[in-house]
Design a protein around this motif. Structure first.
Motif, PDB file in Angstrom:
ATOM      1  N   LYS A 140       0.840  -1.203   0.000  1.00  0.00           N
ATOM      2  CA  LYS A 140       0.000   0.000   0.000  1.00  0.00           C
ATOM      3  C   LYS A 140       0.872   1.248   0.000  1.00  0.00           C
ATOM      4  O   LYS A 140       0.560   2.244  -0.671  1.00  0.00           O
ATOM      5  N   SER A 141       1.975   1.209   0.721  1.00  0.00           N
ATOM      6  CA  SER A 141       2.884   2.353   0.780  1.00  0.00           C
ATOM      7  C   SER A 141       3.487   2.651  -0.590  1.00  0.00           C
ATOM      8  O   SER A 141       3.671   3.814  -0.964  1.00  0.00           O
ATOM      9  N   ALA A 142       3.791   1.596  -1.340  1.00  0.00           N
ATOM     10  CA  ALA A 142       4.341   1.784  -2.685  1.00  0.00           C
ATOM     11  C   ALA A 142       3.343   2.513  -3.573  1.00  0.00           C
ATOM     12  O   ALA A 142       3.714   3.403  -4.356  1.00  0.00           O
ATOM     13  N   GLU A 143       2.054   2.160  -3.446  1.00  0.00           N
ATOM     14  CA  GLU A 143       1.006   2.806  -4.248  1.00  0.00           C
ATOM     15  C   GLU A 143       0.842   4.273  -3.844  1.00  0.00           C
ATOM     16  O   GLU A 143       0.738   5.163  -4.700  1.00  0.00           O
ATOM     17  N   TYR A 144       0.811   4.523  -2.549  1.00  0.00           N
ATOM     18  CA  TYR A 144       0.658   5.892  -2.057  1.00  0.00           C
ATOM     19  C   TYR A 144       1.857   6.756  -2.469  1.00  0.00           C
ATOM     20  O   TYR A 144       1.688   7.923  -2.843  1.00  0.00           O
ATOM     21  N   ALA A 145       3.052   6.176  -2.371  1.00  0.00           N
ATOM     22  CA  ALA A 145       4.262   6.923  -2.728  1.00  0.00           C
ATOM     23  C   ALA A 145       4.243   7.305  -4.197  1.00  0.00           C
ATOM     24  O   ALA A 145       4.579   8.444  -4.567  1.00  0.00           O
ATOM     25  N   ASP A 146       3.847   6.369  -5.048  1.00  0.00           N
ATOM     26  CA  ASP A 146       3.799   6.653  -6.484  1.00  0.00           C
ATOM     27  C   ASP A 146       2.801   7.764  -6.782  1.00  0.00           C
ATOM     28  O   ASP A 146       3.098   8.686  -7.552  1.00  0.00           O
ATOM     29  N   ARG A 147       1.641   7.687  -6.174  1.00  0.00           N
ATOM     30  CA  ARG A 147       0.630   8.728  -6.392  1.00  0.00           C
ATOM     31  C   ARG A 147       1.124  10.086  -5.909  1.00  0.00           C
ATOM     32  O   ARG A 147       0.928  11.107  -6.590  1.00  0.00           O
ATOM     33  N   ALA A 148       1.801  10.089  -4.754  1.00  0.00           N
ATOM     34  CA  ALA A 148       2.308  11.351  -4.205  1.00  0.00           C
ATOM     35  C   ALA A 148       3.349  11.978  -5.123  1.00  0.00           C
ATOM     36  O   ALA A 148       3.337  13.199  -5.351  1.00  0.00           O
ATOM     37  N   ILE A 149       4.235  11.171  -5.662  1.00  0.00           N
ATOM     38  CA  ILE A 149       5.286  11.712  -6.520  1.00  0.00           C
ATOM     39  C   ILE A 149       4.700  12.242  -7.831  1.00  0.00           C
ATOM     40  O   ILE A 149       5.116  13.293  -8.338  1.00  0.00           O
ATOM     41  N   ILE A 150       3.728  11.532  -8.374  1.00  0.00           N
ATOM     42  CA  ILE A 150       3.063  12.029  -9.579  1.00  0.00           C
ATOM     43  C   ILE A 150       2.343  13.336  -9.273  1.00  0.00           C
ATOM     44  O   ILE A 150       2.371  14.281 -10.075  1.00  0.00           O
ATOM     45  N   ASP A 151       1.717  13.418  -8.093  1.00  0.00           N
ATOM     46  CA  ASP A 151       1.058  14.669  -7.682  1.00  0.00           C
ATOM     47  C   ASP A 151       2.068  15.807  -7.582  1.00  0.00           C
ATOM     48  O   ASP A 151       1.780  16.949  -7.974  1.00  0.00           O
ATOM     49  N   MET A 152       3.243  15.532  -7.028  1.00  0.00           N
ATOM     50  CA  MET A 152       4.291  16.549  -6.939  1.00  0.00           C
ATOM     51  C   MET A 152       4.662  17.068  -8.324  1.00  0.00           C
ATOM     52  O   MET A 152       4.750  18.281  -8.553  1.00  0.00           O
ATOM     53  N   SER A 153       4.888  16.134  -9.241  1.00  0.00           N
ATOM     54  CA  SER A 153       5.298  16.518 -10.592  1.00  0.00           C
ATOM     55  C   SER A 153       4.195  17.265 -11.324  1.00  0.00           C
ATOM     56  O   SER A 153       4.466  18.229 -12.044  1.00  0.00           O
ATOM     57  N   ASP A 154       2.956  16.822 -11.138  1.00  0.00           N
ATOM     58  CA  ASP A 154       1.833  17.511 -11.766  1.00  0.00           C
ATOM     59  C   ASP A 154       1.726  18.942 -11.246  1.00  0.00           C
ATOM     60  O   ASP A 154       1.452  19.879 -12.006  1.00  0.00           O
ATOM     61  N   ASN A 155       1.941  19.101  -9.953  1.00  0.00           N
ATOM     62  CA  ASN A 155       1.873  20.435  -9.354  1.00  0.00           C
ATOM     63  C   ASN A 155       2.967  21.339  -9.924  1.00  0.00           C
ATOM     64  O   ASN A 155       2.714  22.487 -10.308  1.00  0.00           O
ATOM     65  N   ALA A 156       4.187  20.807  -9.984  1.00  0.00           N
ATOM     66  CA  ALA A 156       5.298  21.586 -10.533  1.00  0.00           C
ATOM     67  C   ALA A 156       5.037  21.945 -11.989  1.00  0.00           C
ATOM     68  O   ALA A 156       5.311  23.072 -12.432  1.00  0.00           O
ATOM     69  N   ASN A 157       4.495  20.994 -12.736  1.00  0.00           N
ATOM     70  CA  ASN A 157       4.238  21.200 -14.156  1.00  0.00           C
ATOM     71  C   ASN A 157       3.145  22.240 -14.389  1.00  0.00           C
ATOM     72  O   ASN A 157       3.263  23.101 -15.263  1.00  0.00           O
ATOM     73  N   LYS A 158       2.106  22.168 -13.577  1.00  0.00           N
ATOM     74  CA  LYS A 158       0.954  23.055 -13.773  1.00  0.00           C
ATOM     75  C   LYS A 158       1.160  24.432 -13.153  1.00  0.00           C
ATOM     76  O   LYS A 158       0.796  25.458 -13.743  1.00  0.00           O
ATOM     77  N   MET A 159       1.753  24.468 -11.971  1.00  0.00           N
ATOM     78  CA  MET A 159       1.879  25.718 -11.230  1.00  0.00           C
ATOM     79  C   MET A 159       3.209  26.438 -11.453  1.00  0.00           C
ATOM     80  O   MET A 159       3.377  27.586 -11.047  1.00  0.00           O
ATOM     81  N   GLY A 160       4.174  25.737 -12.053  1.00  0.00           N
ATOM     82  CA  GLY A 160       5.452  26.370 -12.337  1.00  0.00           C
ATOM     83  C   GLY A 160       6.382  26.484 -11.152  1.00  0.00           C
ATOM     84  O   GLY A 160       7.373  27.209 -11.200  1.00  0.00           O
ATOM     85  N   THR A 161       6.072  25.763 -10.081  1.00  0.00           N
ATOM     86  CA  THR A 161       6.932  25.783  -8.898  1.00  0.00           C
ATOM     87  C   THR A 161       8.095  24.822  -9.080  1.00  0.00           C
ATOM     88  O   THR A 161       7.934  23.758  -9.676  1.00  0.00           O
ATOM     89  N   ASP A 162       9.257  25.182  -8.571  1.00  0.00           N
ATOM     90  CA  ASP A 162      10.411  24.301  -8.652  1.00  0.00           C
ATOM     91  C   ASP A 162      10.118  23.001  -7.907  1.00  0.00           C
ATOM     92  O   ASP A 162       9.625  23.011  -6.776  1.00  0.00           O
ATOM     93  N   MET A 163      10.433  21.882  -8.551  1.00  0.00           N
ATOM     94  CA  MET A 163      10.134  20.572  -7.976  1.00  0.00           C
ATOM     95  C   MET A 163      10.776  20.394  -6.599  1.00  0.00           C
ATOM     96  O   MET A 163      10.192  19.777  -5.708  1.00  0.00           O
TER      97      MET A 163
END
Length: 261
Positions: A140-163
Motif C-alpha cells: 500500500k505504501s508503494a502505491e501511495y508513494a507513487d501517487r504522491a510523486i506524480i502529484d508533486m510533478s503535476d503540481n510543478a508542471n501546472k503551477m510552475g513551482t520548482d520541484m
C-alpha cells in the motif's frame, strides 16, 4: 515511424545497455582511461543501433539534439552506480514490495517527468513516515508513494513551482511541519490550521462522491491523499503524463530524464 515509436525503442535500448556501459567503463578505467566517448561505446558494441537510430530520428524531426543525449559516457556510469545504491535503499525499506517501487521508478520518466534515480531518491525521503502511517503495509505504501510523486510533478508542471520546493514541502508534512504548504499554490497557507482546512475540503469531496470522510491530519498517508483529491478537483492531476505523451517537447524532456540519465 513517428517520434513516440522512436522514443519507445530508444528507451528499451537504454535498459538493455546500461549494465554493459557500466562494465565497459570499469575496464577502461582500470586500463588508465578516465573518460568515455560515444565513439568508444559504439566501437565496443555497447550502444545499440536502436539508440543511434532514435537520436538520428529525433535530430531529423527536431533539427537539433541536445548534447545531454550524446554525452553519455561518464555520466551514464555515475548515474548507474547511483541507481544501484538507491535500489538497495528501496529494497531495505519496501522489502517484498521493492520490485513494485523499482518498476514505478523505471517508468517515472513517463508518469512524473523524473529519472529513476530522482524518483527513488524522493520516495526514500519520506517513505519511513508513509510506512508508519500505513501500518508498515509495504504494498500500500508503494502505491501511495507513487501517487504522491506524480502529484508533486503535476503540481510543478501546472503551477510552475520548482520541484525541489514541492519535495521539501512533502518532506515537511512527513514531520508534521506544514510551513511549506503554500509552496503547492493550492490556495492554502503554510500553517497547521490551513492543512486541516485542506483535509476538511478533501473530506467534503469524498462525502460528495459517496465515500467515507476519514482523512486525518495525524496520518501522512491521509495528507498525501487529501492533496491528491484537491489537485484532482483543480484539474492538476495527470498533466505531466499528458505532456510527455502528447507533445514533442514533452517527449524530448522524457528522453533526457529517462533511465540512466
Amino acid at each position: 515511424q513517428d517520434n513516440n515509436s522512436i522514443l519507445d525503442k530508444a528507451g528499451k535500448s537504454f535498459d538493455n545497455d546500461a549494465k554493459s556501459v557500466k562494465d565497459f567503463a570499469t575496464e577502461e578505467e582500470n586500463a588508465g582511461k578516465n573518460t568515455l566517448t560515444l565513439g568508444d561505446l559504439i566501437k565496443g558494441n555497447l550502444i545499440s543501433e536502436g539508440i543511434i537510430a532514435g537520436i538520428k530520428g529525433l535530430a531529423s524531426a527536431m533539427k537539433t539534439v541536445g548534447s545531454a543525449i550524446l554525452d553519455i559516457g561518464k555520466q551514464a556510469v555515475t548515474s548507474y552506480a547511483d541507481y544501484e545504491q538507491l535500489v538497495g535503499g528501496v529494497e531495505t525499506l519496501f522489502k517484498d514490495s521493492a520490485g513494485v517501487v523499482e518498476n514505478y521508478a523505471n517508468n517515472a520518466y513517463k508518469t512524473a517527468g523524473l529519472s529513476a534515480n530522482e524518483y527513488m531518491n524522493t520516495v526514500t525521503s519520506f517513505s519511513a513516515s508513509l510506512l508508519q502511517s500505513l501500518g508498515n503495509d509495504t504494498s500500500k505504501s508503494a502505491e501511495y508513494a507513487d501517487r504522491a510523486i506524480i502529484d508533486m510533478s503535476d503540481n510543478a508542471n501546472k503551477m510552475g513551482t520548482d520541484m525541489s520546493m514541492i519535495q521539501s514541502a512533502y518532506q515537511g508534512f512527513a514531520k508534521q511541519n506544514y510551513t511549506m504548504l503554500d509552496n503547492l499554490k493550492l490556495g492554502y497557507g503554510g500553517t497547521k490550521t490551513e492543512m486541516e482546512r485542506l483535509i476538511s475540503d478533501a473530506n467534503r469531496v469524498k462525502e460528495a462522491n459517496g465515500e467515507m470522510a476519514d482523512l486525518s491530519i495525524n496520518s501522512f498517508a491521509d495528507i498525501t491523499e487529501a492533496i491528491h483529491i484537491i489537485q484532482n478537483e483543480m484539474g492538476i492531476t495527470g498533466t505531466t503524463a499528458k505532456e510527455a505523451n502528447e507533445t514533442i517537447s514533452g517527449s524530448i524532456n522524457s528522453t533526457l530524464h529517462g533511465k540512466i540519465f
